[in-house]
Design an enzyme around this catalytic site. Structure first.
Site, PDB file in Angstrom:
ATOM      1  N   GLU B 103      -0.096  -5.764  -5.290  1.00  0.00           N
ATOM      2  CA  GLU B 103       0.609  -5.339  -3.978  1.00  0.00           C
ATOM      3  C   GLU B 103       0.665  -6.619  -3.000  1.00  0.00           C
ATOM      4  O   GLU B 103       1.695  -6.746  -2.296  1.00  0.00           O
ATOM      5  CB  GLU B 103      -0.492  -4.225  -3.196  1.00  0.00           C
ATOM      6  CG  GLU B 103      -0.478  -3.111  -4.334  1.00  0.00           C
ATOM      7  CD  GLU B 103       0.602  -2.427  -4.338  1.00  0.00           C
ATOM      8  OE1 GLU B 103       1.661  -2.769  -3.448  1.00  0.00           O
ATOM      9  OE2 GLU B 103       0.986  -1.558  -5.338  1.00  0.00           O
ATOM     10  N   ASN B 107       4.267  -7.686  -1.709  1.00  0.00           N
ATOM     11  CA  ASN B 107       4.346  -7.797  -0.024  1.00  0.00           C
ATOM     12  C   ASN B 107       4.744  -9.348   0.450  1.00  0.00           C
ATOM     13  O   ASN B 107       5.842  -9.252   1.188  1.00  0.00           O
ATOM     14  CB  ASN B 107       3.266  -7.516   0.809  1.00  0.00           C
ATOM     15  CG  ASN B 107       2.899  -5.901   1.086  1.00  0.00           C
ATOM     16  OD1 ASN B 107       3.798  -5.215   0.888  1.00  0.00           O
ATOM     17  ND2 ASN B 107       1.613  -5.712   1.260  1.00  0.00           N
ATOM     18  N   ARG B 163       5.932   3.724   3.786  1.00  0.00           N
ATOM     19  CA  ARG B 163       5.535   2.625   3.571  1.00  0.00           C
ATOM     20  C   ARG B 163       4.221   2.303   4.078  1.00  0.00           C
ATOM     21  O   ARG B 163       3.544   3.168   4.714  1.00  0.00           O
ATOM     22  CB  ARG B 163       6.378   1.478   4.460  1.00  0.00           C
ATOM     23  CG  ARG B 163       7.806   1.823   3.886  1.00  0.00           C
ATOM     24  CD  ARG B 163       8.712   0.479   4.798  1.00  0.00           C
ATOM     25  NE  ARG B 163       8.355  -0.615   4.744  1.00  0.00           N
ATOM     26  CZ  ARG B 163       8.676  -1.919   5.306  1.00  0.00           C
ATOM     27  NH1 ARG B 163       9.997  -1.763   6.065  1.00  0.00           N
ATOM     28  NH2 ARG B 163       8.245  -2.915   5.390  1.00  0.00           N
TER      29      ARG B 163
END
Lengths: 114, 197
Positions: B103, B107, B163
């Site tokens: 993650e 990102n 999100r």
């Protein structure tokens, strides 16, 4: 490398079964969304998502699944899930998805009483 | 060759030899110490042979650099899994680490470096006595703190593509998380997994 996903649909009695293998991410997850739209279009109200044990699911993929769950609430559909590893079961719990969908240990268990 | 390893001999009813160090010289060590062992009162020697390196004596920081292309986060995830195994993290903690690292890298690629392939994502793994620290740094100008996502609101409001779940997962899976942004410079996410004693 992130474009590896295989989504297939078949039916068992009145349950639409969507098999998912590979990466479940923001872009690849659209294949699951399309499969969901396809079974919704023919009026399926019982949908079983079968994940392969090796599936890689990231937050982008989770967002797609949340979208599907959201739409299923409007369409009065019931979604069940099976095939998740223990880790992703925990992740789905953490995110709160298990408040809307039930997760089963096997396809047979998921189909029972569906 | 011996300087690569530490050898300790405990004399009791039998000899115990423990190797800590590079794997390469083990064969010679076994031969050498085996002879020594057999010389002790003619007793059969019992060898406790471990191939595990002593991490505190090795390089403690490992760095990887990947381009901002989705898919390369998996290279870092595989590396994280290997580090987790070496540190004997429980399987579930390795899975947590893999997800958090994936993650953070995603990102950095998507939001930090805006998918610009030439922009690098730098990842460092630092092993300390009681923790593993992973830092993921991009070249972006700050992505800001995402508002904690609400599943209920997302579902009821039918918002498109909710999100913020990536940061939510990182915060919930890691023992410590810290975000740092240098305006006009870079973002870094530091994550800590505490090691079991």
């Amino acid at each position: 490398m992130s474009n590896d996903i295989e989504v297939t649909i078949h039916n068992k009695d009145d349950v639409a079964i969507i098999n998912i293998k590979g990466d479940v991410a923001a872009v690849t997850g659209e294949a699951i969304e399309e499969a969901y739209q396809e079974v919704s279009l023919i009026g399926s109200t019982k949908i079983l998502l079968v994940f392969d044990k090796e599936c890689y699911i990231n937050s982008g993929g989770i967002a797609i699944l949340i979208g599907i769950v959201s739409e299923s609430q409007d369409n009065k559909q019931i979604i069940r899930i099976t095939g998740l590893s223990e880790h992703f079961h925990k992740i789905f719990d953490m995110v709160g998805l298990t408040r809307y969908i039930d997760i089963f240990p096997s396809e047979a268990a998921a189909l029972e009483g569906f | 060759m011996l300087h690569h390893a530490q050898v300790s001999l405990n004399t009791s009813t039998y000899d115990v030899v423990r190797f800590v160090g590079d794997a390469e010289p083990y064969d010679d060590l076994i031969d050498n110490c085996g002879s020594a062992g057999r010389m002790r009162d003619g007793n059969q020697a019992t060898w406790e042979h471990t191939e595990e390196p002593n991490l505190m004596e090795l390089e403690k920081t490992f760095e990887l650099h990947i381009p901002s292309v989705l898919g390369f986060e998996k290279v870092v995830v595989d590396f994280a899994a290997s580090v987790g195994k070496i540190l004997h993290l429980p399987a579930e903690r390795i899975e947590d680490l893999k997800t958090a690292v994936a993650e953070a890298c995603t990102n950095a690629i998507e939001h930090g470096n805006k998918m610009k392939p030439s922009a690098r994502v730098s990842v460092s793994f630092t092993i300390e006595e009681s923790k593993l620290q992973v830092a993921v740094q991009d070249e972006g100008s700050g992505i800001g703190q995402a508002t904690p996502p609400s599943l209920e609101q997302t579902i009821s409001r039918k918002k498109e593509r909710p999100r913020g779940w990536g940061i939510f997962l990182i915060k919930n899976l890691m023992d410590e998380v810290e975000f740092e942004t240098r305006p006009g410079g870079w973002n870094v996410v530091r994550m800590v997994v505490r090691l079991q004693e």
